[in-house]
Design an enzyme around this catalytic site. Structure first.
Site, PDB file in Angstrom:
ATOM      1  N   ASP A  13     -13.997  18.926 -58.686  1.00  0.00           N
ATOM      2  CA  ASP A  13     -12.826  18.760 -57.807  1.00  0.00           C
ATOM      3  C   ASP A  13     -11.767  17.840 -58.400  1.00  0.00           C
ATOM      4  O   ASP A  13     -11.062  17.139 -57.684  1.00  0.00           O
ATOM      5  CB  ASP A  13     -13.256  18.218 -56.424  1.00  0.00           C
ATOM      6  CG  ASP A  13     -14.383  19.027 -55.827  1.00  0.00           C
ATOM      7  OD1 ASP A  13     -14.286  20.259 -55.887  1.00  0.00           O
ATOM      8  OD2 ASP A  13     -15.359  18.436 -55.333  1.00  0.00           O
ATOM      9  N   GLY A  40     -13.861  26.245 -56.201  1.00  0.00           N
ATOM     10  CA  GLY A  40     -12.672  26.474 -55.363  1.00  0.00           C
ATOM     11  C   GLY A  40     -11.513  25.788 -56.049  1.00  0.00           C
ATOM     12  O   GLY A  40     -11.288  24.605 -55.845  1.00  0.00           O
ATOM     13  N   HIS A  41     -10.814  26.506 -56.899  1.00  0.00           N
ATOM     14  CA  HIS A  41      -9.711  25.907 -57.652  1.00  0.00           C
ATOM     15  C   HIS A  41      -8.419  26.100 -56.863  1.00  0.00           C
ATOM     16  O   HIS A  41      -7.952  27.216 -56.692  1.00  0.00           O
ATOM     17  CB  HIS A  41      -9.621  26.541 -59.047  1.00  0.00           C
ATOM     18  CG  HIS A  41     -10.788  26.172 -59.911  1.00  0.00           C
ATOM     19  ND1 HIS A  41     -10.943  26.574 -61.209  1.00  0.00           N
ATOM     20  CD2 HIS A  41     -11.872  25.402 -59.648  1.00  0.00           C
ATOM     21  CE1 HIS A  41     -12.062  26.072 -61.706  1.00  0.00           C
ATOM     22  NE2 HIS A  41     -12.647  25.360 -60.771  1.00  0.00           N
ATOM     23  N   GLN A 221     -16.950  23.415 -61.925  1.00  0.00           N
ATOM     24  CA  GLN A 221     -17.800  22.229 -61.771  1.00  0.00           C
ATOM     25  C   GLN A 221     -17.487  21.241 -62.910  1.00  0.00           C
ATOM     26  O   GLN A 221     -16.418  21.334 -63.480  1.00  0.00           O
ATOM     27  CB  GLN A 221     -19.290  22.601 -61.727  1.00  0.00           C
ATOM     28  CG  GLN A 221     -19.685  23.393 -60.496  1.00  0.00           C
ATOM     29  CD  GLN A 221     -19.352  24.868 -60.604  1.00  0.00           C
ATOM     30  OE1 GLN A 221     -19.644  25.483 -61.609  1.00  0.00           O
ATOM     31  NE2 GLN A 221     -18.743  25.417 -59.598  1.00  0.00           N
TER      32      GLN A 221
HETATM   33  P1  GDP Z   1     -10.781  21.855 -58.850  1.00  0.00           P
HETATM   34  O1  GDP Z   1     -11.938  22.567 -58.236  1.00  0.00           O
HETATM   35  O2  GDP Z   1     -11.166  20.945 -59.964  1.00  0.00           O
HETATM   36  O3  GDP Z   1      -9.659  22.790 -59.226  1.00  0.00           O
HETATM   37  O4  GDP Z   1     -10.188  20.887 -57.723  1.00  0.00           O
HETATM   38  P2  GDP Z   1      -9.915  21.221 -56.192  1.00  0.00           P
HETATM   39  O5  GDP Z   1      -8.960  22.336 -56.081  1.00  0.00           O
HETATM   40  O6  GDP Z   1     -11.181  21.346 -55.435  1.00  0.00           O
HETATM   41  O7  GDP Z   1      -9.287  19.828 -55.700  1.00  0.00           O
HETATM   42  C1  GDP Z   1      -8.114  19.315 -56.153  1.00  0.00           C
HETATM   43  C2  GDP Z   1      -7.201  19.095 -54.939  1.00  0.00           C
HETATM   44  O8  GDP Z   1      -6.202  18.154 -55.248  1.00  0.00           O
HETATM   45  C3  GDP Z   1      -6.460  20.350 -54.532  1.00  0.00           C
HETATM   46  O9  GDP Z   1      -6.258  20.344 -53.143  1.00  0.00           O
HETATM   47  C4  GDP Z   1      -5.133  20.195 -55.273  1.00  0.00           C
HETATM   48  O10 GDP Z   1      -4.080  20.884 -54.652  1.00  0.00           O
HETATM   49  C5  GDP Z   1      -4.901  18.725 -55.175  1.00  0.00           C
HETATM   50  N1  GDP Z   1      -4.156  18.152 -56.298  1.00  0.00           N
HETATM   51  C6  GDP Z   1      -4.174  18.542 -57.581  1.00  0.00           C
HETATM   52  N2  GDP Z   1      -3.463  17.694 -58.357  1.00  0.00           N
HETATM   53  C7  GDP Z   1      -2.989  16.740 -57.514  1.00  0.00           C
HETATM   54  C8  GDP Z   1      -2.204  15.554 -57.731  1.00  0.00           C
HETATM   55  O11 GDP Z   1      -1.837  15.201 -58.847  1.00  0.00           O
HETATM   56  N3  GDP Z   1      -1.930  14.811 -56.601  1.00  0.00           N
HETATM   57  C9  GDP Z   1      -2.358  15.166 -55.363  1.00  0.00           C
HETATM   58  N4  GDP Z   1      -2.052  14.379 -54.329  1.00  0.00           N
HETATM   59  N5  GDP Z   1      -3.116  16.253 -55.145  1.00  0.00           N
HETATM   60  C10 GDP Z   1      -3.421  17.032 -56.211  1.00  0.00           C
END
Ligand code: GDP
Length: 446
Positions: A13, A40-41, A221
């Site tokens: 995440d 869940g990206h 992951q």
């Molecule tokens: P992943 O599984 O690694 O792609 O990560 P997730 O999608 O589960 O979680 C990342 C969350 O943080 C998502 O809701 C993104 O929209 C949000 N996000 C990503 N980059 C940033 C950032 O730089 N700042 C903030 N506030 N939110 C972010």
């Protein structure tokens, strides 16, 4: 031509989806190399928010081929739904290709996953893994046991039926499996519809390398959830490391140019397992609230805490990071100080700086030792506008100091910084080597 690997450096995440989507602007192929619908990206587009589970983050861009690679376990029914939903929203802009070698994750595996986790809980409530119950573990187990069905099998009804019967014969203990006949019919139908997308992907990628195309390998992951090198048994069932990305795509190590580790400026973890820098107090609650730390797949609340440089050094050595992308720095904006864990103090008096004890139990006993860095101001719209206009020069100086500290401690340059969820809220820093970061930090210290 560049082959870049993007992998998570913490417990998942970290915003790998957003970073991959950002880097995909320069890529011809984006390849998801492991995991399945447990991922869940999340990507925020001007048209709305998208959460990709089984498709590569490249499918949101014109001219990009999004490959669901051979290292994945794909749930064919929900994969088809994911494609249909994106298409209906007009967001499926790239091409989709599905590896014929990827394993099919079946409703059988989902039922088994829940049953196994309950079995563990009954024997010892502390032993529940808190899996997503999406069937990932059982599907990978069947792959290793040679009972699995692969995506290509779904396009051959007679073979599909035969393999499904054998699979069912191995699961007589699992209660509540869906009727075999029904499942065979459903899979044959879905397989027929997915057939045009299913093909060999390793040769596609080798040819692309030969033609000088840019390729991004997108891990799901993260390093600390690796089945061998993570916090076993509180791990996923695949290898979400740079090495795993190669096995999961068929690209040889000699072709890789860059390995990018994605991390948040703090830390989160979903489900059970050791988390030395977890903050269960008010400040942890602050991170959860401001960071919106809720699982994109399960909706579960994420546990929150502080950046752990011990684990980051370990992840860096394990993956061979050539650069880092630090996300969500805006979440910490406005704090007076930002704690970072620089080492662990162990019960026997020893110090741990860059290894992960093989026993999760030992990690639970580690006492994090923190350094408190000066915080940076909140990211108001004005700061964001300046960042868009002026680039990295507009980053607050205390945030630069934080990033330099990360580079100094890991030896890996921070090349990108995410300051908001939007597609354009990423700033490129270039590569500042650790020696330069050290010199500048010394100047800071005065
Ligand atoms: P992943 O599984 O690694 O792609 O990560 P997730 O999608 O589960 O979680 C990342 C969350 O943080 C998502 O809701 C993104 O929209 C949000 N996000 C990503 N980059 C940033 C950032 O730089 N700042 C903030 N506030 N939110 C972010």
């Amino acid at each position: 031509m560049t082959v870049r690997v993007v992998v998570g450096a913490q417990f998942g995440d970290e915003a790998k989806g957003k970073v991959t989507d950002y880097l995909a602007a320069d890529a011809r192929y984006v390849v998801r190399t492991g995991g399945g619908p447990n991922a869940g990206h999340t990507i925020h587009l001007p048209e709305g928010t998208v959460v990709l589970h089984q498709l590569a983050s490249g499918v949101l861009r014109h001219g990009v081929v999004g490959v669901s690679g051979p290292g994945m376990v794909l749930q064919p029914i929900s994969l088809e739904e994911e494609m249909k939903t994106l298409e209906a929203r007009g967001l499926l802009k790239g091409d989709v290709v599905i590896s014929d070698r990827a394993h099919a994750l079946l409703p059988v595996h989902e039922v088994q996953d829940g049953w196994e986790d309950e079995l563990r809980a009954k024997r010892n409530p502390e032993a529940t893994l808190g899996t997503t119950r999406r069937g990932i573990g059982p599907a990978y187990a069947d792959r290793a046991g040679r009972f699995g069905l692969r995506m290509a099998d779904l396009t051959r009804p007679a073979l599909l039926r035969e393999r499904l019967e054998t699979l069912y014969a191995t699961k007589t203990q699992v209660p509540g499996l869906p009727p075999l006949d029904e499942l065979a019919t459903r899979l044959t139908e879905v397989g027929g519809r997915l057939a045009p997308y299913i093909r060999p992907t390793e040769s596609l990628l080798w040819d692309a390398i030969g033609q000088g195309e840019n390729i991004l390998l997108e891990g799901a992951q993260s390093a600390l959830l690796d089945v061998d090198f993570g916090t076993y048994p509180f791990v996923t069932s695949s290898h979400p490391t740079s090495a795993g990305a190669l096995v999961g795509s068929g690209i040889p190590p000699t072709e890789v140019d860059e390995v990018i580790g994605v991390l948040k400026a703090y830390a989160t973890r979903v489900g059970a397992g050791p988390f030395p820098t977890e903050d269960t107090g008010e400040r942890g609650e602050f991170l959860r609230r401001v960071g919106g730390e809720r699982g994109a797949t399960t909706g579960r609340q994420r546990r929150c805490g502080w950046l752990d440089l011990v684990l980051l050094r370990y992840a860096s050595r394990l993956n061979g990071f050539t650069s880092l992308a630090v996300t969500k720095v805006d979440v910490l904006g406005g704090l007076d100080e930002v704690p970072v864990c620089v080492r662990y103090s162990m019960p026997d008096g020893s110090t741990v700086r860059d290894v992960l004890p093989s026993q999760s139990d030992d990690l639970t006993k580690a006492q994090p030792v923190y350094e408190h860095l000066p915080g940076w101001p909140e990211f108001h719209e004005r700061t964001k506008a300046r960042l868009r206009l002026e680039g990295s020069r507009a980053l607050p100086s205390t945030l630069r100091r934080f990033l330099d500290r990360v580079t100094e401690e890991t030896g890996v340059p921070v090349e990108w910084v995410g300051y908001g969820p939007g597609r354009d809220e990423t700033v490129h820093l270039g590569r500042k080597p650790a020696s330069q970061a050290r010199t500048e930090l010394a100047e800071w210290a005065g």
